[in-house]
Enzyme design. Structure first.
Site, short mmCIF file in Angstrom:
data_model
loop_
_atom_site.label_atom_id
_atom_site.label_comp_id
_atom_site.label_asym_id
_atom_site.label_seq_id
_atom_site.Cartn_x
_atom_site.Cartn_y
_atom_site.Cartn_z
N GLY A 34 29.69 15.87 111.16
CA GLY A 34 28.87 16.40 110.07
C GLY A 34 27.40 16.08 110.24
N GLN A 35 26.98 15.59 111.42
CA GLN A 35 25.56 15.30 111.64
C GLN A 35 24.73 16.57 111.43
OE1 GLN A 35 24.55 13.82 115.57
NE2 GLN A 35 22.39 13.60 115.06
N ASP A 68 16.27 8.03 102.38
CA ASP A 68 16.94 9.33 102.45
C ASP A 68 16.56 10.15 101.21
OD1 ASP A 68 19.74 10.39 104.09
OD2 ASP A 68 19.16 11.40 102.23
N ILE A 69 16.27 11.42 101.44
CA ILE A 69 15.82 12.30 100.36
C ILE A 69 16.96 12.61 99.37
CG2 ILE A 69 16.34 14.57 101.38
CD1 ILE A 69 13.43 15.37 100.76
N ASN A 109 26.29 9.25 112.25
CA ASN A 109 27.07 10.48 112.44
C ASN A 109 26.76 10.99 113.85
OD1 ASN A 109 28.21 10.51 109.86
ND2 ASN A 109 26.34 11.39 109.01
N HIS A 146 19.62 8.73 114.23
CA HIS A 146 19.29 8.01 112.99
C HIS A 146 20.49 7.22 112.51
CE1 HIS A 146 20.78 11.99 111.77
NE2 HIS A 146 21.27 11.41 110.69
P1 AMP Z 1 23.11 13.41 109.02
O1 AMP Z 1 24.13 14.26 108.33
O2 AMP Z 1 23.69 12.13 109.55
O3 AMP Z 1 22.34 14.19 110.07
O4 AMP Z 1 22.10 12.94 107.90
C1 AMP Z 1 20.85 13.54 107.69
C2 AMP Z 1 20.27 12.91 106.44
O5 AMP Z 1 18.89 13.22 106.40
C3 AMP Z 1 20.89 13.39 105.13
O6 AMP Z 1 21.42 12.28 104.43
C4 AMP Z 1 19.70 14.03 104.39
O7 AMP Z 1 19.72 13.78 103.00
C5 AMP Z 1 18.51 13.36 105.06
N1 AMP Z 1 17.26 14.12 105.06
C6 AMP Z 1 17.09 15.42 105.41
N2 AMP Z 1 15.78 15.76 105.32
C7 AMP Z 1 15.12 14.63 104.92
C8 AMP Z 1 13.75 14.33 104.64
N3 AMP Z 1 12.78 15.26 104.76
N4 AMP Z 1 13.43 13.07 104.24
C9 AMP Z 1 14.40 12.13 104.10
N5 AMP Z 1 15.70 12.36 104.36
C10 AMP Z 1 16.07 13.59 104.75
#
Ligand code: AMP
Length: 109
Positions: A97-98, A33-34, A91, A104
């Site tokens: 909050g997704q 995760d970024i 989520n 994922h």
């Molecule tokens: P969600 O709120 O469950 O949709 O989580 C989305 C997750 O994706 C968040 O924790 C972000 O930090 C992560 N995210 C968004 N863009 C990227 C990316 N380019 N690379 C890795 N993680 C990401």
């Protein structure tokens, strides 16, 4: 609601955006995760185009469900979390909050 292929994880799957890859097989791609919210924070995304957990379980094949589930555990194992313990978070739905509308799992250790 239709799957929208403009989302960031679809772009990662197509190789249009880089990721810090942990694991990949026919069913899943995993990367860090970024914006980590735990000491270890990995994501495991499905190869199939599913919006969320509801969509995945309702519309995927048994092979996809088995393959994806095993990939999640494989990633936890690769990260050394199976003994110490970890959380899996999906989520799902409007109040969750997704942010990214592609299936994922968050693995948090
Ligand atoms: P969600 O709120 O469950 O949709 O989580 C989305 C997750 O994706 C968040 O924790 C972000 O930090 C992560 N995210 C968004 N863009 C990227 C990316 N380019 N690379 C890795 N993680 C990401």
């Amino acid at each position: 609601m239709e799957y929208n292929a403009d989302n960031v994880f679809a772009k990662i799957l197509r190789g249009e955006i880089p990721c810090k890859k942990i694991y990949e097989d026919d069913y899943a791609l995993s990367f860090y995760d970024i914006n980590p919210k735990a000491k270890v924070h990995a994501l495991v995304i499905s190869k199939g185009m599913y919006r969320d957990y509801n969509d995945f379980v309702n519309h995927s094949t048994d092979d996809e469900i088995a393959g994806y589930s095993r990939a999640v555990l494989k990633v936890a194992d690769l990260l050394g979390l199976t003994t110490s313990g970890y959380r899996i978070v999906f989520n799902t739905g409007k109040d969750s909050g997704q942010e990214v509308p592609h299936l994922h799992a968050h693995i948090l250790g």
